[in-house]
Design a protein around this motif. Structure first.
Motif, PDB file in Angstrom:
ATOM      1  N   TYR A   1     -36.737  55.723 -30.517  1.00 55.82           N
ATOM      2  CA  TYR A   1     -35.465  55.003 -30.427  1.00 55.82           C
ATOM      3  C   TYR A   1     -35.679  53.748 -29.592  1.00 55.82           C
ATOM      4  CZ  TYR A   1     -30.672  53.671 -29.476  1.00 55.82           C
ATOM      5  OH  TYR A   1     -29.502  52.964 -29.389  1.00 55.82           O
ATOM      6  N   SER A   2     -35.290  52.588 -30.182  1.00 57.03           N
ATOM      7  CA  SER A   2     -35.434  51.304 -29.501  1.00 57.03           C
ATOM      8  C   SER A   2     -34.108  50.884 -28.889  1.00 57.03           C
ATOM      9  CB  SER A   2     -35.896  50.236 -30.507  1.00 57.03           C
ATOM     10  OG  SER A   2     -35.790  48.947 -29.946  1.00 57.03           O
ATOM     11  N   PHE A   3     -34.185  50.390 -27.638  1.00 53.30           N
ATOM     12  CA  PHE A   3     -32.989  49.919 -26.934  1.00 53.30           C
ATOM     13  C   PHE A   3     -32.769  48.410 -27.096  1.00 53.30           C
ATOM     14  CE2 PHE A   3     -34.211  53.812 -24.814  1.00 53.30           C
ATOM     15  CZ  PHE A   3     -33.009  54.459 -24.571  1.00 53.30           C
ATOM     16  N   MET A   4     -33.583  47.760 -27.919  1.00 53.61           N
ATOM     17  CA  MET A   4     -33.527  46.298 -27.992  1.00 53.61           C
ATOM     18  C   MET A   4     -32.170  45.801 -28.486  1.00 53.61           C
ATOM     19  SD  MET A   4     -36.256  43.614 -29.657  1.00 53.61           S
ATOM     20  CE  MET A   4     -36.044  44.111 -31.347  1.00 53.61           C
TER      21      MET A   4
ATOM     22  N   ASN B   1     -44.465  66.463 -27.928  1.00 58.10           N
ATOM     23  CA  ASN B   1     -44.669  65.173 -27.287  1.00 58.10           C
ATOM     24  C   ASN B   1     -43.352  64.511 -26.861  1.00 58.10           C
ATOM     25  OD1 ASN B   1     -47.302  65.653 -28.131  1.00 58.10           O
ATOM     26  ND2 ASN B   1     -47.162  64.244 -29.883  1.00 58.10           N
ATOM     27  N   GLY B   2     -43.411  63.734 -25.823  1.00 59.34           N
ATOM     28  CA  GLY B   2     -42.315  62.886 -25.390  1.00 59.34           C
ATOM     29  C   GLY B   2     -42.864  61.717 -24.611  1.00 59.34           C
ATOM     30  N   GLY B   3     -42.279  60.565 -24.809  1.00 59.57           N
ATOM     31  CA  GLY B   3     -42.868  59.422 -24.136  1.00 59.57           C
ATOM     32  C   GLY B   3     -41.935  58.234 -24.004  1.00 59.57           C
ATOM     33  N   VAL B   4     -42.462  57.211 -23.375  1.00 58.45           N
ATOM     34  CA  VAL B   4     -41.736  55.956 -23.193  1.00 58.45           C
ATOM     35  C   VAL B   4     -42.618  54.821 -23.702  1.00 58.45           C
ATOM     36  CG1 VAL B   4     -40.387  56.768 -21.220  1.00 58.45           C
ATOM     37  CG2 VAL B   4     -42.621  55.697 -20.842  1.00 58.45           C
ATOM     38  N   GLY B   5     -41.971  53.745 -24.116  1.00 54.59           N
ATOM     39  CA  GLY B   5     -42.724  52.605 -24.600  1.00 54.59           C
ATOM     40  C   GLY B   5     -42.051  51.303 -24.223  1.00 54.59           C
ATOM     41  N   LEU B   6     -42.817  50.239 -24.286  1.00 57.47           N
ATOM     42  CA  LEU B   6     -42.278  48.913 -24.007  1.00 57.47           C
ATOM     43  C   LEU B   6     -43.058  47.908 -24.850  1.00 57.47           C
ATOM     44  CD1 LEU B   6     -40.347  47.204 -22.313  1.00 57.47           C
ATOM     45  CD2 LEU B   6     -42.151  47.028 -20.581  1.00 57.47           C
ATOM     46  N   THR B   7     -42.314  47.147 -25.630  1.00 57.13           N
ATOM     47  CA  THR B   7     -42.935  46.125 -26.479  1.00 57.13           C
ATOM     48  C   THR B   7     -42.403  44.757 -26.081  1.00 57.13           C
ATOM     49  OG1 THR B   7     -43.099  47.669 -28.325  1.00 57.13           O
ATOM     50  CG2 THR B   7     -43.331  45.329 -28.840  1.00 57.13           C
TER      51      THR B   7
ATOM     52  N   GLN C   1     -47.590  46.062 -27.553  1.00 55.17           N
ATOM     53  CA  GLN C   1     -46.994  47.382 -27.393  1.00 55.17           C
ATOM     54  C   GLN C   1     -47.726  48.165 -26.303  1.00 55.17           C
ATOM     55  OE1 GLN C   1     -47.730  50.526 -30.354  1.00 55.17           O
ATOM     56  NE2 GLN C   1     -45.487  50.657 -30.581  1.00 55.17           N
ATOM     57  N   LEU C   2     -46.945  48.720 -25.370  1.00 57.98           N
ATOM     58  CA  LEU C   2     -47.452  49.627 -24.335  1.00 57.98           C
ATOM     59  C   LEU C   2     -46.709  50.943 -24.477  1.00 57.98           C
ATOM     60  CD1 LEU C   2     -47.375  47.164 -21.292  1.00 57.98           C
ATOM     61  CD2 LEU C   2     -49.315  47.647 -22.811  1.00 57.98           C
ATOM     62  N   GLN C   3     -47.454  52.072 -24.432  1.00 60.69           N
ATOM     63  CA  GLN C   3     -46.806  53.358 -24.633  1.00 60.69           C
ATOM     64  C   GLN C   3     -47.564  54.459 -23.902  1.00 60.69           C
ATOM     65  OE1 GLN C   3     -45.229  54.315 -28.597  1.00 60.69           O
ATOM     66  NE2 GLN C   3     -46.382  56.252 -28.494  1.00 60.69           N
ATOM     67  N   SER C   4     -46.832  55.370 -23.285  1.00 59.64           N
ATOM     68  CA  SER C   4     -47.410  56.560 -22.656  1.00 59.64           C
ATOM     69  C   SER C   4     -46.682  57.782 -23.192  1.00 59.64           C
ATOM     70  CB  SER C   4     -47.275  56.499 -21.133  1.00 59.64           C
ATOM     71  OG  SER C   4     -48.080  55.456 -20.611  1.00 59.64           O
ATOM     72  N   THR C   5     -47.448  58.783 -23.625  1.00 55.63           N
ATOM     73  CA  THR C   5     -46.874  59.979 -24.241  1.00 55.63           C
ATOM     74  C   THR C   5     -47.381  61.230 -23.537  1.00 55.63           C
ATOM     75  OG1 THR C   5     -46.786  58.848 -26.383  1.00 55.63           O
ATOM     76  CG2 THR C   5     -46.585  61.253 -26.395  1.00 55.63           C
TER      77      THR C   5
ATOM     78  N   ASP D   1     -38.317  45.012 -25.551  1.00 57.98           N
ATOM     79  CA  ASP D   1     -37.994  46.139 -26.436  1.00 57.98           C
ATOM     80  C   ASP D   1     -38.437  47.465 -25.809  1.00 57.98           C
ATOM     81  OD1 ASP D   1     -37.456  47.803 -28.537  1.00 57.98           O
ATOM     82  OD2 ASP D   1     -38.961  46.959 -29.898  1.00 57.98           O
ATOM     83  N   PRO D   2     -37.631  48.053 -24.894  1.00 57.63           N
ATOM     84  CA  PRO D   2     -37.967  49.371 -24.342  1.00 57.63           C
ATOM     85  C   PRO D   2     -37.591  50.479 -25.326  1.00 57.63           C
ATOM     86  CG  PRO D   2     -35.932  48.573 -23.368  1.00 57.63           C
ATOM     87  CD  PRO D   2     -36.422  47.480 -24.274  1.00 57.63           C
ATOM     88  N   SER D   3     -38.282  51.620 -25.245  1.00 62.93           N
ATOM     89  CA  SER D   3     -38.024  52.697 -26.204  1.00 62.93           C
ATOM     90  C   SER D   3     -38.359  54.053 -25.608  1.00 62.93           C
ATOM     91  CB  SER D   3     -38.837  52.473 -27.473  1.00 62.93           C
ATOM     92  OG  SER D   3     -40.233  52.494 -27.186  1.00 62.93           O
ATOM     93  N   LEU D   4     -37.797  55.082 -26.229  1.00 69.22           N
ATOM     94  CA  LEU D   4     -38.122  56.475 -25.953  1.00 69.22           C
ATOM     95  C   LEU D   4     -38.597  57.105 -27.244  1.00 69.22           C
ATOM     96  CD1 LEU D   4     -35.090  57.648 -23.756  1.00 69.22           C
ATOM     97  CD2 LEU D   4     -37.403  57.096 -22.965  1.00 69.22           C
TER      98      LEU D   4
END
Length: 467
Positions: free
Chosen positions: A124-127, A157-163, A173-177, A136-139
């Protein structure tokens, strides 16, 4: 690994050729880059932060210096997308907790275990929510299947991301899961530990169709096959007058909205294509041409543009030679002043009629004949002069006799004398169609036939106006 790098290079080329911003128009995205695997999060007794531990990256992260993951995702709407990721790595750093030394971390090499992972992710993108186009932060949540050497197991899995979007087409794109394993006995090469996978790479988004290449996707483009402008929903405005071509009556000439997009060079409210004088301000009555003298003839067709005239005389006034107010073209007597009622000719006055008859009474004929005595010719010339003053008036010449002689002879004599006067007048320039002659013999005496004077008065010629 060598072949995998080639695969990633091909994906990069494909993405570079087809990238556009991912949204409902461009649902597909391809991401690739490097990944790092950290097993510290599941080390027994680990009371250190269990998320992104950058401080220990060099000691704890497993990393290979090449493209090591590929993600293909599809946007499904309302900020959500679904993706599949394949990744590879080499596990040469296995973190354990040594309780005998105050629970310090012990990092060992489990034998360069090959790492493979296949993950399915809902992101899910919060942009759109925060209203930016570059941040563009995301979960994300999902599951996957992971291989640590000969061991393999599924994970939740669950993670956060930032583009960060550099352009509409390309992002970092940066992401940690966090990958939770239910087969975690922490025996290398026998089970799969819970771990964190970090990813950093480029993302390219594509899939939208823009047939005309105007930056507006076909589904939102009212003119999908013709390049246009956003303000007209993708429709063109060829002449750049602010009116789209489909509503512009003159799409190739800049004009005004009031005239449906057509130009009006002279500002007279008549478009150029309908204006007979497009560069000179005129009136609608004159088809856009000026009419300085207001005579209904446009200046360009008016031979007398500053003087009101007649349409059938090229805008010039008709001449009136005699100045009687009747134009020469309508004046039956153009060189003699007359009256409008008499078509420009003078009216025959009672005084003129009296003069004619005064002269006529003095016409003398030879006895018993219709020939004139010599002294009569000046009288006849005076009558001719008066008749010429009234060139359109018609007259009747009447002959009369006394009662001497036979009535039949008198009738013939009066008629021949009237004819003689008529003939003389015609010979001297009076039109024949203006004259008639009649003899009345002794029928209408004006005096007594018993005296010589009376008979002389009855022998006469009279001139009468024919109305």
């Amino acid at each position: 690994m060598k072949h995998l790098n080639k695969l990633f290079a091909a994906a990069l080329l494909f993405a570079g050729l087809t990238t556009q911003a991912q949204d409902s128009n461009n649902p597909w995205a391809v991401s690739f880059g490097a990944n790092a695997v950290d097993t510290k999060v599941s080390a027994v007794g680990n009371d250190s932060p269990k998320w992104i531990q950058l401080g220990n990256a060099r000691e704890n992260w497993n990393f290979i210096p090449s493209v090591s993951y590929l993600t293909v995702s599809r946007y499904v709407g309302d900020g959500f997308s679904f993706g599949l990721t394949g990744s590879v790595n080499k596990i040469d750093k296995w973190v354990e907790r040594d309780r005998t030394t105050e629970y310090t971390d012990v990092v060992s090499n489990p034998g360069d275990l090959a790492y493979y992972a296949f993950d399915a992710t809902i992101k899910y993108s919060f942009m759109e929510m925060i209203g930016t186009k570059w941040f563009d932060p995301s979960l994300n949540i999902g599951g996957g299947y992971n291989f640590f050497g000969d061991a393999s197991a599924g994970t939740v899995n669950g993670g956060v991301g930032l583009t960060f979007w550099f352009t509409e087409q390309v992002g970092l794109q940066l992401q940690s899961t966090y990958k939770h394993s239910f087969d975690d006995t922490r025996v290398a090469d026998l089970d799969v530990p819970t771990h964190i996978q970090h990813m950093a790479g480029l993302t390219f988004k594509f899939g939208g169709k823009d047939t005309d290449g105007d930056g507006i996707y076909d589904k939102d483009d009212a003119c999908p096959e013709v390049a246009g402008l956003p303000e007209f929903k993708g429709c063109p405005d060829t002449d750049k007058d602010g009116i789209q071509d489909s509503e512009d009556a003159c799409p190739e000439e800049a004009g005004s909205k009031e005239l449906n997009g057509c130009p009006d060079n002279d500002g007279d409210g008549i478009i150029n294509s309908e204006d007979a004088c497009p560069d000179d301000k005129g009136t609608k009555m004159m088809n856009g041409c000026p009419d300085a003298d207001g005579d209904g003839v446009a200046d360009k067709d008016d031979n007398c543009p500053t003087v009101a005239g007649a349409k059938d005389n090229a805008g010039c006034p008709w001449p009136d030679t005699d100045g009687d107010g009747v134009a020469d073209k309508d004046d039956k007597c153009p060189t003699v002043a007359g009256t409008v009622a008499n078509n420009g000719c003078p009216e025959v006055s009672d005084d003129a009629i009296k003069k004619l008859n005064d002269y006529a009474k003095t016409i003398l004929f030879n006895s018993g004949k219709s020939s004139f005595q010599k002294q009569t010719y000046p009288v006849l010339q005076a009558i001719v002069a008066i008749l010429k003053e009234y060139p359109t008036a018609k007259f009747s010449i009447e002959g009369h006799t006394d009662s001497d002689g036979a009535e039949e002879m008198n009738q013939k004599l009066s008629a021949s004398r009237a004819d003689a006067v008529k003939a003389y007048l015609i010979e001297n320039g009076i039109s024949a169609d203006r004259l008639s002659a009649t003899g009345f013999g002794e029928k209408y005496p004006i005096d007594s036939n018993k005296t010589a004077k009376g008979k002389a008065n009855n022998r006469r010629v009279e001139v009468k106006l024919v109305k």
